[in-house]
Design a protein around this motif. Structure first.
Motif, PDB file in Angstrom:
ATOM      1  N   ALA A 126     -52.849  75.364  17.019  1.00 31.05           N
ATOM      2  CA  ALA A 126     -53.145  75.797  15.763  1.00 31.05           C
ATOM      3  C   ALA A 126     -53.087  77.371  15.667  1.00 31.05           C
ATOM      4  O   ALA A 126     -52.571  78.140  14.893  1.00 31.05           O
ATOM      5  CB  ALA A 126     -54.584  75.517  15.167  1.00 31.05           C
ATOM      6  N   GLN A 127     -53.608  78.156  16.994  1.00 32.33           N
ATOM      7  CA  GLN A 127     -53.672  79.582  17.135  1.00 32.33           C
ATOM      8  C   GLN A 127     -52.253  79.864  17.373  1.00 32.33           C
ATOM      9  O   GLN A 127     -51.695  80.908  17.085  1.00 32.33           O
ATOM     10  CB  GLN A 127     -54.483  79.928  18.329  1.00 32.33           C
ATOM     11  N   GLN A 128     -51.374  78.913  18.159  1.00 28.40           N
ATOM     12  CA  GLN A 128     -50.018  79.551  18.291  1.00 28.40           C
ATOM     13  C   GLN A 128     -49.266  79.671  17.104  1.00 28.40           C
ATOM     14  O   GLN A 128     -48.259  80.559  16.834  1.00 28.40           O
ATOM     15  CB  GLN A 128     -49.456  78.326  19.190  1.00 28.40           C
ATOM     16  N   GLY A 129     -49.451  78.881  16.195  1.00 28.45           N
ATOM     17  CA  GLY A 129     -48.838  78.827  14.713  1.00 28.45           C
ATOM     18  C   GLY A 129     -48.862  80.149  13.866  1.00 28.45           C
ATOM     19  O   GLY A 129     -48.254  80.549  13.017  1.00 28.45           O
ATOM     20  N   ILE A 130     -50.144  80.932  14.352  1.00 26.31           N
ATOM     21  CA  ILE A 130     -50.262  82.141  13.576  1.00 26.31           C
ATOM     22  C   ILE A 130     -50.182  83.122  14.780  1.00 26.31           C
ATOM     23  O   ILE A 130     -50.711  84.447  14.075  1.00 26.31           O
ATOM     24  CB  ILE A 130     -51.837  82.146  12.764  1.00 26.31           C
ATOM     25  N   GLU A 131     -49.916  83.076  15.908  1.00 32.12           N
ATOM     26  CA  GLU A 131     -49.610  83.951  16.844  1.00 32.12           C
ATOM     27  C   GLU A 131     -50.729  84.752  17.116  1.00 32.12           C
ATOM     28  O   GLU A 131     -50.687  85.961  17.244  1.00 32.12           O
ATOM     29  CB  GLU A 131     -48.388  84.830  16.381  1.00 32.12           C
ATOM     30  N   ARG A 132     -51.958  84.265  17.207  1.00 32.43           N
ATOM     31  CA  ARG A 132     -53.149  84.641  17.691  1.00 32.43           C
ATOM     32  C   ARG A 132     -53.559  83.998  18.902  1.00 32.43           C
ATOM     33  O   ARG A 132     -53.769  82.656  18.793  1.00 32.43           O
ATOM     34  CB  ARG A 132     -54.207  84.628  16.410  1.00 32.43           C
ATOM     35  N   HIS A 133     -54.091  84.777  19.861  1.00 21.38           N
ATOM     36  CA  HIS A 133     -54.361  83.982  21.093  1.00 21.38           C
ATOM     37  C   HIS A 133     -55.883  84.545  21.607  1.00 21.38           C
ATOM     38  O   HIS A 133     -56.404  84.213  22.549  1.00 21.38           O
ATOM     39  CB  HIS A 133     -53.175  84.205  22.196  1.00 21.38           C
ATOM     40  N   ARG A 134     -56.387  85.586  20.820  1.00 21.66           N
ATOM     41  CA  ARG A 134     -57.616  86.109  21.514  1.00 21.66           C
ATOM     42  C   ARG A 134     -58.729  85.021  21.148  1.00 21.66           C
ATOM     43  O   ARG A 134     -59.599  85.013  22.213  1.00 21.66           O
ATOM     44  CB  ARG A 134     -57.921  87.484  20.243  1.00 21.66           C
ATOM     45  N   LEU A 135     -58.752  84.098  20.228  1.00 19.20           N
ATOM     46  CA  LEU A 135     -59.866  83.280  20.162  1.00 19.20           C
ATOM     47  C   LEU A 135     -59.587  82.098  21.425  1.00 19.20           C
ATOM     48  O   LEU A 135     -60.565  81.863  21.901  1.00 19.20           O
ATOM     49  CB  LEU A 135     -59.905  82.408  18.802  1.00 19.20           C
ATOM     50  N   THR A 136     -58.560  81.628  21.704  1.00 23.18           N
ATOM     51  CA  THR A 136     -57.930  80.879  22.665  1.00 23.18           C
ATOM     52  C   THR A 136     -58.603  81.529  23.937  1.00 23.18           C
ATOM     53  O   THR A 136     -58.981  80.630  24.936  1.00 23.18           O
ATOM     54  CB  THR A 136     -56.722  80.438  22.755  1.00 23.18           C
ATOM     55  N   ARG A 137     -58.240  82.657  24.215  1.00 24.28           N
ATOM     56  CA  ARG A 137     -58.545  83.400  25.628  1.00 24.28           C
ATOM     57  C   ARG A 137     -60.214  83.603  25.522  1.00 24.28           C
ATOM     58  O   ARG A 137     -60.595  83.024  26.604  1.00 24.28           O
ATOM     59  CB  ARG A 137     -58.033  84.556  25.472  1.00 24.28           C
ATOM     60  N   PHE A 138     -60.621  83.841  24.668  1.00 23.48           N
ATOM     61  CA  PHE A 138     -62.310  83.967  24.571  1.00 23.48           C
ATOM     62  C   PHE A 138     -62.916  82.760  24.979  1.00 23.48           C
ATOM     63  O   PHE A 138     -63.528  82.514  25.765  1.00 23.48           O
ATOM     64  CB  PHE A 138     -62.791  84.500  23.044  1.00 23.48           C
ATOM     65  N   ALA A 139     -62.509  81.785  24.334  1.00 20.22           N
ATOM     66  CA  ALA A 139     -62.926  80.120  24.578  1.00 20.22           C
ATOM     67  C   ALA A 139     -62.501  79.918  25.927  1.00 20.22           C
ATOM     68  O   ALA A 139     -63.292  79.094  26.654  1.00 20.22           O
ATOM     69  CB  ALA A 139     -62.209  79.231  23.618  1.00 20.22           C
ATOM     70  N   THR A 140     -61.473  80.142  26.489  1.00 21.82           N
ATOM     71  CA  THR A 140     -61.033  79.819  28.043  1.00 21.82           C
ATOM     72  C   THR A 140     -62.105  80.392  28.923  1.00 21.82           C
ATOM     73  O   THR A 140     -62.940  79.873  29.790  1.00 21.82           O
ATOM     74  CB  THR A 140     -59.798  80.608  28.447  1.00 21.82           C
TER      75      THR A 140
END
Lengths: 551, 214
Positions: A189-203
């Motif tokens: 879902a994050q890839q679809g809007i080209e945002r990765h900050r949340l994914t990185r934070f969650a990682t």
């Protein structure tokens, strides 16, 4: 008026007729077409292939049955244990697996996409006037499904091996599976809007939680605190995690599905290129190359940095750059810090005898990312040739920073060898310190050996096998590093003095860090051979001349 | 007039791949201020010869001496004196363009490398890319960075394999001027090239390898 415009005015052309509107093929039709072509080229079906590979199938079934049997036996044995250590492990290890699986699923998803396409698909299919989201939907579903099954195996296995009952095993397998699937859907879902900050934070968040849960196991075993979680509460919490994961999975999957058509081709293809590069490297069992591809990809993602002025002259400059590079990409330091818990956890869980081996293996894995400099300087020789030092000194300078960090790691893990959990092996302080140093040396040197590994030489003489000829390096490459870990810590495993391990580490260091690598030795051997040949010719010439003189 | 010192001496160098002889009993002597251009069709052995000269490949026979020392790729003295740009140059994925040059200059003992690094960076037109990581550079920019690594450090002998590769016309012109100026300052140069402009303006001697295309 420019000459170009004048030329445009003078140029006569005939207006082409408006083309008939065509109906493009649907993504499903295109996929079926590709599938038909592929199937048309196949020379045997799945059953025929399996009957040809019956030995492999039979072996897989046998090994699978043995693994399941071992797991069931271990589960029964551990389930009988009711000490505080066992209870804390039973309560907390499934949480560790849960959080670690989410962290890994998010990190891998961010690295690869998770939705990706091959270069061929990018060229032939993604350019076609068809719905991109329909074309990519199966990719998204496939990634989510793979994460689900992977998570189920990990969650179930950890719960079973910590002695949980069937209901708990099922609950934790379901919770870990759904959370992994939800993580992949979230990343998509994050890839679809080209945002990765949340994914990185969650990682990072779930990575820290996983390490925290492991620390809690150690804390309970050491008697620092008690958890007071009943078995029932564990199951209830697991069910709550299932519900939360399902919610995140559904929302994220819907969002990801809606945004599939927005993912740019470049982003889809870079994930595909990464997969094909890594699979190519794995095909040759060149794990170092696979890692190089990932490292390069991360650097490209970063793209630009604020240049920093170097310090020092000569080798000192090289060592300073290692520091600077580490501060620029500090994630390996976090991993290194997290591995400090391994000897404590192993000791707390009653695996005192195995603690040095497990700790060395953990340090081995954590040190490899710290040796990127050594990797670049030894993989081709081109950059090392630009530096006015011998290879041995370059290697020493490259490992100076990781060696300091390994020293600090040894200091931080020394208390673990004093005797920690129930029934742990107790050692006096000097011996515990020596054991920690020997373990750190084993991990560091194993990483050095792994990092310096050359790719498999397919030009070398092959070894015949039932599966055809293969270069000998193909198999030995797999064990590089692990061998140093095991051999160096073997005396500790056998209860011998840590000085034995330090002695072995010293020999390994002399071999690995000396410029007398295999290539140099071969060159010297060839040179000596050449000199011997020349001397032989000279002797033969002198003998012939002597005979002629006698005549 | 001072006698020019011999920088590179190649005696009886031979290399064969199986039955294919690439070069046989090759001799060469390069003195300070001399530039040798190796020309010839693809596969004539230019790159193999250069790889043998820098120690990246082992010849079957013969010897190579740099400033009187036998060639050994691992020798720090040889590495100090010989700057090479051949195809196996690698870069640190996490160091920027300018940091690579700074590192090399410092490693070679240049105490205040800023001036020389800035000058070379300007010359190879990589100033806007100075903070970029190598993975993001185009192939032409990577080539310029590779060339810059040779100019940012002290050197007595420069060995270049098709340095004009992937450079634009302006870049080839700059390279020709730079190499000519290096030669005039007393540097010994050996380079392989397919670019007539570069060969004509830089080389003091041209060696044709292999049989000409018939």
């Amino acid at each position: 008026m420019s000459s170009l415009e004048a030329g445009a005015d003078d140029f006569a052309f005939e207006q082409p007729p408006e083309p008939e509107p065509l109906t493009p093929a649907s993504p499903r039709e295109l996929k079926r077409l590709v599938k038909d072509w592929r199937a048309g080229r196949a020379t045997r079906n799945v059953l025929q292939a399996m009957s040809d590979a019956y030995v492999a199938v039979f072996a897989a079934v046998m090994i699978g049955a043995m693994v399941v049997n071992v797991i069931l036996k271990a589960q029964r044995t551990v389930a009988e244990c009711t000490s505080p250590t066992c209870l804390s492990a039973r309560a907390l290890l499934p949480w560790t697996a849960f959080a670690a699986t989410i962290a890994v699923a998010l990190a891998v998803s961010r690295l690869f996409g998770p939705v990706l396409a091959s270069a061929a698909e990018g060229f032939w299919l993604l350019d076609a006037p068809i719905s991109r989201s329909q074309l990519l939907r199966s990719r998204l579903v496939g990634a989510i499904a793979a994460a689900f099954f992977g998570g189920a195996v990990i969650g179930g296995l950890i719960a079973a091996l910590s002695g949980s009952g069937l209901t708990e095993v099922l609950v934790w397998a379901g919770a870990t599976a759904l959370s992994a699937a939800a993580s992949v859907a979230f990343a998509a879902a994050q890839q679809g809007i080209e945002r990765h900050r949340l994914t990185r934070f969650a990682t990072y968040l779930f990575g820290v939680l996983a390490v925290g849960a492991l620390f809690s196991v150690v804390g309970v075993a050491a008697g620092w605190f008690s958890l007071g979680i009943s078995d029932n509460l564990g199951i209830e919490l697991g069910v709550i995690m299932i519900a939360a994961s399902v919610l995140v999975l559904l929302i994220s999957a819907v969002l990801a599905g809606l945004r599939l058509g927005q993912i740019r081709r470049t982003r889809l293809l870079s994930g595909g290129a990464l997969v094909s590069g890594i699979s190519g490297a794995f095909y040759a069992l060149d794990i170092g190359l696979a890692r190089d591809i990932v490292v390069e990809r991360r650097a490209i993602e970063r793209g630009h940095v604020h240049p920093k002025r170097g310090k020092g002259l000569g080798l000192e400059a090289l060592i300073w750059r290692e520091w600077q590079r580490l501060w620029r990409f500090p994630q390996p330091l976090l991993v290194l810090a997290a591995t400090i818990v391994v000897p404590y956890a192993a000791d707390a869980l009653g695996m005192s005898v195995l603690t040095p081996v497990l700790a060395a293996l953990a340090l081995f894995g954590a040190t490899i990312p710290l040796l990127n400099g050594l990797r670049v300087l030894t993989r081709t020789g081109g950059l090392a040739r630009c530096l006015p030092f011998s290879l041995a000194r370059i290697k020493l300078a490259s490992i100076a920073v990781p060696a300091i960090l390994a020293g600090l790691w040894a200091a931080a893990t020394t208390p673990a060898y004093l005797g920690f959990g129930d029934g742990a092996v107790e050692r006096p302080v000097p011996q515990a310190a020596l054991t920690a140093i020997a373990t750190a040396a084993a991990g560091l040197l194993a990483a050095v050996r792994w990092t310096q590994a050359k790719g498999v030489d397919f030009g070398a003489p092959m070894v015949a096998s039932q599966a055809g000829a293969f270069p000998p390096g193909l198999v030995t490459n797999l064990f590089r590093g692990f061998d140093v870990c095991i051999i160096t810590t073997a005396p500790l495993l056998l209860g011998l003095s840590p000085w034995w391990s330090l002695g072995i580490a010293g020999i390994a260091a002399a071999i690995l860090l000396n410029s007398m690598d295999a290539e140099t030795l071969r060159a010297r051997q060839a040179e000596q051979q050449k000199q011997l040949e020349a001397q032989r010719k000279a002797r033969a010439g002198a003998a012939a001349a002597g005979k002629q003189r006698k005549r | 007039m001072a006698k020019r010192a011999t920088i590179l001496k190649v005696s009886g160098l031979s290399r064969a791949f199986g039955p294919n002889t690439i070069f046989d009993k090759f001799n060469l002597e390069v003195r300070t201020g001399e530039a040798i251009a190796l020309t010839g069709r693809n596969g004539a052995g230019k790159s193999t010869l250069l790889r043998c000269l820098v120690g990246a490949d082992r010849p079957d026979d013969g010897s190579v001496e740099v400033c009187g020392n036998p060639m050994a790729e691992t020798s720090p003295e040889i590495r100090r004196d010989v700057a090479t740009v051949i195809d196996d140059l690698d870069f640190f994925p996490d160091l920027s363009v300018v940091e690579h040059l700074d590192l090399l200059a410092r490693a070679h003992g240049i105490a205040d490398p800023d001036e020389v690094v800035d000058e070379v960076l300007e010359e190879v037109q990589l100033v806007p890319q100075s903070g970029q990581l190598p993975g993001t550079l185009s192939s032409g920019q990577r080539r310029r960075l590779a060339l810059a690594t040779a100019f940012v450090r002290p050197r007595k002998l420069l060995i270049l394999d098709e340095p004009e590769q992937r450079l634009d016309t302006e870049g080839v012109g700059w390279l020709a001027q730079r190499l000519k100026s290096e030669r005039q300052k007393g540097l010994a140069i050996v380079f392989a090239s397919h670019e007539p402009e570069l060969v004509d303006s830089v080389a003091t001697r041209v060696i044709q390898l292999g049989a000409p295309r018939g």
